[in-house]
Design a protein around this motif. Structure first.
Motif, PDB file in Angstrom:
ATOM      1  N   ASP A 145       6.321  -1.206  16.086  1.00  0.00           N
ATOM      2  CA  ASP A 145       6.775  -1.039  14.704  1.00  0.00           C
ATOM      3  C   ASP A 145       6.392  -2.224  13.831  1.00  0.00           C
ATOM      4  OD1 ASP A 145       7.831   1.431  15.182  1.00  0.00           O
ATOM      5  OD2 ASP A 145       9.907   0.742  15.392  1.00  0.00           O
ATOM      6  N   GLU A 146       6.418  -3.413  14.417  1.00  0.00           N
ATOM      7  CA  GLU A 146       6.072  -4.606  13.643  1.00  0.00           C
ATOM      8  C   GLU A 146       4.623  -4.549  13.163  1.00  0.00           C
ATOM      9  OE1 GLU A 146       5.357  -9.135  14.798  1.00  0.00           O
ATOM     10  OE2 GLU A 146       7.448  -8.505  15.065  1.00  0.00           O
ATOM     11  N   LYS A 147       3.725  -4.128  14.046  1.00  0.00           N
ATOM     12  CA  LYS A 147       2.315  -4.035  13.671  1.00  0.00           C
ATOM     13  C   LYS A 147       2.093  -2.891  12.687  1.00  0.00           C
ATOM     14  CE  LYS A 147       0.571  -6.191  17.831  1.00  0.00           C
ATOM     15  NZ  LYS A 147      -0.224  -6.047  19.052  1.00  0.00           N
ATOM     16  N   VAL A 148       2.818  -1.811  12.840  1.00  0.00           N
ATOM     17  CA  VAL A 148       2.699  -0.687  11.917  1.00  0.00           C
ATOM     18  C   VAL A 148       3.141  -1.114  10.520  1.00  0.00           C
ATOM     19  CG1 VAL A 148       3.545   1.627  11.361  1.00  0.00           C
ATOM     20  CG2 VAL A 148       2.930   1.067  13.704  1.00  0.00           C
ATOM     21  N   TYR A 149       4.160  -1.964  10.445  1.00  0.00           N
ATOM     22  CA  TYR A 149       4.634  -2.475   9.164  1.00  0.00           C
ATOM     23  C   TYR A 149       3.496  -3.184   8.427  1.00  0.00           C
ATOM     24  CZ  TYR A 149       7.009  -5.538   5.859  1.00  0.00           C
ATOM     25  OH  TYR A 149       7.386  -6.203   4.723  1.00  0.00           O
ATOM     26  N   TYR A 150       2.755  -4.037   9.137  1.00  0.00           N
ATOM     27  CA  TYR A 150       1.648  -4.764   8.516  1.00  0.00           C
ATOM     28  C   TYR A 150       0.519  -3.820   8.103  1.00  0.00           C
ATOM     29  CZ  TYR A 150       3.951  -9.062   9.839  1.00  0.00           C
ATOM     30  OH  TYR A 150       4.849 -10.075   9.961  1.00  0.00           O
ATOM     31  N   ILE A 151       0.274  -2.813   8.918  1.00  0.00           N
ATOM     32  CA  ILE A 151      -0.760  -1.835   8.567  1.00  0.00           C
ATOM     33  C   ILE A 151      -0.368  -1.094   7.294  1.00  0.00           C
ATOM     34  CG2 ILE A 151      -1.825   0.340   9.289  1.00  0.00           C
ATOM     35  CD1 ILE A 151      -1.876  -0.805  12.119  1.00  0.00           C
ATOM     36  N   ILE A 152       0.889  -0.749   7.169  1.00  0.00           N
ATOM     37  CA  ILE A 152       1.368  -0.059   5.966  1.00  0.00           C
ATOM     38  C   ILE A 152       1.169  -0.949   4.746  1.00  0.00           C
ATOM     39  CG2 ILE A 152       3.449   0.758   4.784  1.00  0.00           C
ATOM     40  CD1 ILE A 152       4.387   1.833   7.520  1.00  0.00           C
ATOM     41  N   LYS A 153       1.491  -2.233   4.865  1.00  0.00           N
ATOM     42  CA  LYS A 153       1.298  -3.157   3.739  1.00  0.00           C
ATOM     43  C   LYS A 153      -0.177  -3.245   3.345  1.00  0.00           C
ATOM     44  CE  LYS A 153       5.412  -4.294   2.846  1.00  0.00           C
ATOM     45  NZ  LYS A 153       6.013  -3.796   1.635  1.00  0.00           N
ATOM     46  N   ILE A 154      -1.054  -3.284   4.329  1.00  0.00           N
ATOM     47  CA  ILE A 154      -2.489  -3.322   4.043  1.00  0.00           C
ATOM     48  C   ILE A 154      -2.925  -2.047   3.346  1.00  0.00           C
ATOM     49  CG2 ILE A 154      -4.784  -3.295   5.121  1.00  0.00           C
ATOM     50  CD1 ILE A 154      -3.559  -5.168   7.297  1.00  0.00           C
ATOM     51  N   LEU A 155      -2.469  -0.916   3.847  1.00  0.00           N
ATOM     52  CA  LEU A 155      -2.843   0.367   3.249  1.00  0.00           C
ATOM     53  C   LEU A 155      -2.311   0.499   1.827  1.00  0.00           C
ATOM     54  CD1 LEU A 155      -2.337   2.746   6.312  1.00  0.00           C
ATOM     55  CD2 LEU A 155      -4.499   1.966   5.317  1.00  0.00           C
ATOM     56  N   GLU A 156      -1.102   0.022   1.592  1.00  0.00           N
ATOM     57  CA  GLU A 156      -0.551   0.064   0.236  1.00  0.00           C
ATOM     58  C   GLU A 156      -1.392  -0.788  -0.704  1.00  0.00           C
ATOM     59  OE1 GLU A 156       3.485  -1.170   0.830  1.00  0.00           O
ATOM     60  OE2 GLU A 156       4.191   0.888   1.116  1.00  0.00           O
ATOM     61  N   GLY A 157      -1.865  -1.924  -0.212  1.00  0.00           N
ATOM     62  CA  GLY A 157      -2.721  -2.781  -1.018  1.00  0.00           C
ATOM     63  C   GLY A 157      -4.043  -2.105  -1.342  1.00  0.00           C
ATOM     64  N   ILE A 158      -4.619  -1.462  -0.347  1.00  0.00           N
ATOM     65  CA  ILE A 158      -5.874  -0.735  -0.562  1.00  0.00           C
ATOM     66  C   ILE A 158      -5.652   0.420  -1.525  1.00  0.00           C
ATOM     67  CG2 ILE A 158      -7.593   0.743   0.548  1.00  0.00           C
ATOM     68  CD1 ILE A 158      -7.258  -1.045   3.045  1.00  0.00           C
ATOM     69  N   GLU A 159      -4.559   1.132  -1.341  1.00  0.00           N
ATOM     70  CA  GLU A 159      -4.242   2.258  -2.206  1.00  0.00           C
ATOM     71  C   GLU A 159      -4.030   1.782  -3.644  1.00  0.00           C
ATOM     72  OE1 GLU A 159      -1.419   6.129  -1.815  1.00  0.00           O
ATOM     73  OE2 GLU A 159      -0.436   4.185  -1.606  1.00  0.00           O
ATOM     74  N   GLY A 160      -3.372   0.640  -3.806  1.00  0.00           N
ATOM     75  CA  GLY A 160      -3.147   0.085  -5.132  1.00  0.00           C
ATOM     76  C   GLY A 160      -4.441  -0.291  -5.815  1.00  0.00           C
ATOM     77  N   LEU A 161      -5.400  -0.830  -5.042  1.00  0.00           N
ATOM     78  CA  LEU A 161      -6.692  -1.193  -5.621  1.00  0.00           C
ATOM     79  C   LEU A 161      -7.455   0.043  -6.073  1.00  0.00           C
ATOM     80  CD1 LEU A 161      -7.926  -3.942  -3.149  1.00  0.00           C
ATOM     81  CD2 LEU A 161      -7.130  -4.254  -5.481  1.00  0.00           C
ATOM     82  N   SER A 162      -7.414   1.077  -5.252  1.00  0.00           N
ATOM     83  CA  SER A 162      -8.175   2.270  -5.603  1.00  0.00           C
ATOM     84  C   SER A 162      -7.502   3.071  -6.711  1.00  0.00           C
ATOM     85  CB  SER A 162      -8.379   3.167  -4.376  1.00  0.00           C
ATOM     86  OG  SER A 162      -7.133   3.660  -3.924  1.00  0.00           O
ATOM     87  N   SER A 163      -6.177   3.025  -6.798  1.00  0.00           N
ATOM     88  CA  SER A 163      -5.486   3.783  -7.832  1.00  0.00           C
ATOM     89  C   SER A 163      -5.627   3.128  -9.198  1.00  0.00           C
ATOM     90  CB  SER A 163      -4.005   3.952  -7.490  1.00  0.00           C
ATOM     91  OG  SER A 163      -3.340   2.713  -7.556  1.00  0.00           O
ATOM     92  N   GLN A 164      -5.953   1.834  -9.242  1.00  0.00           N
ATOM     93  CA  GLN A 164      -6.113   1.140 -10.514  1.00  0.00           C
ATOM     94  C   GLN A 164      -7.524   1.248 -11.055  1.00  0.00           C
ATOM     95  OE1 GLN A 164      -4.742  -2.851 -10.063  1.00  0.00           O
ATOM     96  NE2 GLN A 164      -2.611  -2.282  -9.969  1.00  0.00           N
ATOM     97  N   ASP A 165      -8.442   1.782 -10.280  1.00  0.00           N
ATOM     98  CA  ASP A 165      -9.818   1.933 -10.757  1.00  0.00           C
ATOM     99  C   ASP A 165      -9.844   2.893 -11.933  1.00  0.00           C
ATOM    100  OD1 ASP A 165     -10.628   0.279  -8.767  1.00  0.00           O
ATOM    101  OD2 ASP A 165     -11.426   1.843  -7.466  1.00  0.00           O
ATOM    102  N   GLY A 166     -10.341   2.417 -13.050  1.00  0.00           N
ATOM    103  CA  GLY A 166     -10.469   3.261 -14.222  1.00  0.00           C
ATOM    104  C   GLY A 166      -9.231   3.334 -15.080  1.00  0.00           C
ATOM    105  N   LYS A 167      -8.132   2.762 -14.647  1.00  0.00           N
ATOM    106  CA  LYS A 167      -6.904   2.778 -15.438  1.00  0.00           C
ATOM    107  C   LYS A 167      -6.758   1.455 -16.160  1.00  0.00           C
ATOM    108  CE  LYS A 167      -4.238   5.975 -12.607  1.00  0.00           C
ATOM    109  NZ  LYS A 167      -3.004   6.164 -11.851  1.00  0.00           N
ATOM    110  N   ASP A 168      -6.198   1.510 -17.348  1.00  0.00           N
ATOM    111  CA  ASP A 168      -5.977   0.299 -18.125  1.00  0.00           C
ATOM    112  C   ASP A 168      -4.508  -0.079 -18.157  1.00  0.00           C
ATOM    113  OD1 ASP A 168      -8.639  -0.080 -18.674  1.00  0.00           O
ATOM    114  OD2 ASP A 168      -8.591   1.081 -20.527  1.00  0.00           O
ATOM    115  N   GLU A 169      -3.778   0.269 -17.120  1.00  0.00           N
ATOM    116  CA  GLU A 169      -2.360  -0.095 -17.059  1.00  0.00           C
ATOM    117  C   GLU A 169      -2.245  -1.585 -16.787  1.00  0.00           C
ATOM    118  OE1 GLU A 169      -0.123   2.307 -14.399  1.00  0.00           O
ATOM    119  OE2 GLU A 169      -1.041   4.152 -15.102  1.00  0.00           O
TER     120      GLU A 169
END
Length: 81
Positions: free
Chosen positions: A17-41
């Protein structure tokens, strides 16, 4: 589900579970980068910076910073020889 997704699921299933927690944080970071592409928020930090810039004033006089520094150093070290 693609073969890559199945493989990722199998690997994550074996992790603690500890390693999965870190993977989730990494994925959220990647998702945040891709979701901000093209947005001016603007982020909270950007909004705060812009808010502070409203209070900034332009100086009417030009300041000679080298002369100011020399004068301050002269005052501070006037008695040291």
């Amino acid at each position: 589900m693609t073969a890559i997704q199945k493989r990722a699921y199998e690997i994550i299933e074996r992790l603690s579970d500890e390693k999965v927690y870190y993977i989730i944080k990494i994925l959220e970071g990647i998702e945040g980068l891709s979701s901000q592409d093209g947005k001016d928020e603007k982020t909270t930090e950007q909004k705060a910076y812009e808010s502070l810039q409203q209070f900034r004033k332009c100086s009417d006089t030009d300041v000679d910073y080298k002369a100011e520094l020399a004068e301050a150093l002269e005052e501070k070290y006037a008695g040291v020889d």
